[in-house]
Motif scaffolding. Structure first.
Motif, PDB file in Angstrom:
ATOM      1  N   ILE A 142       0.885  -1.408  -0.106  1.00  0.00           N
ATOM      2  CA  ILE A 142       0.021   0.072   0.120  1.00  0.00           C
ATOM      3  C   ILE A 142       0.891   1.182  -0.025  1.00  0.00           C
ATOM      4  O   ILE A 142       0.636   2.135  -0.612  1.00  0.00           O
ATOM      5  CB  ILE A 142      -0.889  -0.010   0.999  1.00  0.00           C
ATOM      6  CG1 ILE A 142      -1.932  -1.080   1.009  1.00  0.00           C
ATOM      7  CG2 ILE A 142      -1.605   1.359   1.448  1.00  0.00           C
ATOM      8  CD1 ILE A 142      -2.723  -1.396   2.151  1.00  0.00           C
ATOM      9  N   VAL A 143       2.041   1.285   0.681  1.00  0.00           N
ATOM     10  CA  VAL A 143       2.975   2.365   0.873  1.00  0.00           C
ATOM     11  C   VAL A 143       3.569   2.652  -0.635  1.00  0.00           C
ATOM     12  O   VAL A 143       3.489   3.804  -1.019  1.00  0.00           O
ATOM     13  CB  VAL A 143       3.978   2.183   1.650  1.00  0.00           C
ATOM     14  CG1 VAL A 143       5.106   3.340   1.746  1.00  0.00           C
ATOM     15  CG2 VAL A 143       3.358   2.187   3.171  1.00  0.00           C
ATOM     16  N   LEU A 144       4.013   1.491  -1.134  1.00  0.00           N
ATOM     17  CA  LEU A 144       4.643   1.576  -2.557  1.00  0.00           C
ATOM     18  C   LEU A 144       3.553   2.041  -3.356  1.00  0.00           C
ATOM     19  O   LEU A 144       4.060   2.755  -4.399  1.00  0.00           O
ATOM     20  CB  LEU A 144       5.080   0.205  -3.045  1.00  0.00           C
ATOM     21  CG  LEU A 144       6.307  -0.224  -2.424  1.00  0.00           C
ATOM     22  CD1 LEU A 144       6.817  -1.601  -2.705  1.00  0.00           C
ATOM     23  CD2 LEU A 144       7.543   0.772  -2.684  1.00  0.00           C
ATOM     24  N   LEU A 145       2.270   1.793  -3.526  1.00  0.00           N
ATOM     25  CA  LEU A 145       1.222   2.213  -4.553  1.00  0.00           C
ATOM     26  C   LEU A 145       1.172   3.615  -4.145  1.00  0.00           C
ATOM     27  O   LEU A 145       0.857   4.563  -5.118  1.00  0.00           O
ATOM     28  CB  LEU A 145       0.126   1.290  -4.024  1.00  0.00           C
ATOM     29  CG  LEU A 145      -1.071   1.544  -5.195  1.00  0.00           C
ATOM     30  CD1 LEU A 145      -0.533   0.809  -6.540  1.00  0.00           C
ATOM     31  CD2 LEU A 145      -2.201   0.661  -4.702  1.00  0.00           C
ATOM     32  N   ALA A 146       0.932   4.168  -2.909  1.00  0.00           N
ATOM     33  CA  ALA A 146       0.491   5.460  -2.625  1.00  0.00           C
ATOM     34  C   ALA A 146       1.841   6.453  -2.921  1.00  0.00           C
ATOM     35  O   ALA A 146       1.744   7.584  -3.488  1.00  0.00           O
ATOM     36  CB  ALA A 146       0.348   5.649  -1.244  1.00  0.00           C
ATOM     37  N   LEU A 147       3.064   5.824  -2.617  1.00  0.00           N
ATOM     38  CA  LEU A 147       4.332   6.770  -3.136  1.00  0.00           C
ATOM     39  C   LEU A 147       4.445   6.857  -4.528  1.00  0.00           C
ATOM     40  O   LEU A 147       4.611   7.881  -5.112  1.00  0.00           O
ATOM     41  CB  LEU A 147       5.389   6.151  -2.361  1.00  0.00           C
ATOM     42  CG  LEU A 147       6.818   6.858  -2.619  1.00  0.00           C
ATOM     43  CD1 LEU A 147       6.660   8.273  -1.878  1.00  0.00           C
ATOM     44  CD2 LEU A 147       8.016   6.100  -2.116  1.00  0.00           C
ATOM     45  N   MET A 181       4.243   1.977  -8.520  1.00  0.00           N
ATOM     46  CA  MET A 181       2.655   1.564  -8.312  1.00  0.00           C
ATOM     47  C   MET A 181       2.686   0.053  -8.760  1.00  0.00           C
ATOM     48  O   MET A 181       1.921  -0.703  -8.257  1.00  0.00           O
ATOM     49  CB  MET A 181       1.681   2.489  -9.302  1.00  0.00           C
ATOM     50  CG  MET A 181       1.785   3.876  -8.351  1.00  0.00           C
ATOM     51  SD  MET A 181       0.347   4.793  -9.282  1.00  0.00           S
ATOM     52  CE  MET A 181       0.919   5.066 -11.117  1.00  0.00           C
ATOM     53  N   ALA A 182       3.356  -0.347  -9.794  1.00  0.00           N
ATOM     54  CA  ALA A 182       3.291  -1.536 -10.299  1.00  0.00           C
ATOM     55  C   ALA A 182       3.669  -2.624  -9.212  1.00  0.00           C
ATOM     56  O   ALA A 182       3.297  -3.691  -8.846  1.00  0.00           O
ATOM     57  CB  ALA A 182       4.053  -1.675 -11.642  1.00  0.00           C
ATOM     58  N   ALA A 183       5.076  -2.255  -8.623  1.00  0.00           N
ATOM     59  CA  ALA A 183       5.441  -3.138  -7.666  1.00  0.00           C
ATOM     60  C   ALA A 183       4.712  -3.180  -6.318  1.00  0.00           C
ATOM     61  O   ALA A 183       4.341  -4.376  -5.780  1.00  0.00           O
ATOM     62  CB  ALA A 183       6.675  -2.773  -7.131  1.00  0.00           C
TER      63      ALA A 183
END
Length: 82
Positions: free
Chosen positions: A7-12, A37-39
């Protein structure tokens, strides 16, 4: 990767892609955002689909005749496994 990390990777990645308007020489922050976002999305899908269903609930019902009462008795046992 855990669910929170995804979720953090997606938001960042979304912040880098859609909200940030900075030009940095040698790096495209929009591409980095899309990669993050893909990761993050891949991490969320893997967490939910592969590592999520670790718990299983098994219910077993035994039926027998109680010799003292002379009547059928049912006993249900629920086990939760990981």
């Amino acid at each position: 990767m855990r669910l929170g990390t995804g979720i953090v990777l997606l938001a960042l990645g979304a912040v880098l892609t859609f909200a940030l308007r900075v030009d940095v020489s040698g790096i495209d922050l929009r591409v980095v955002g899309w990669i993050l976002m893909a990761a993050g999305a891949l991490g969320i899908v893997l967490e939910v689909a592969v590592w999520g269903p670790k718990r299983r609930r098994v219910t077993r019902t035994d039926a027998y005749v109680d010799p003292a009462a002379g009547a059928p008795v049912r006993r249900s046992t629920t086990e939760e496994t990981r």
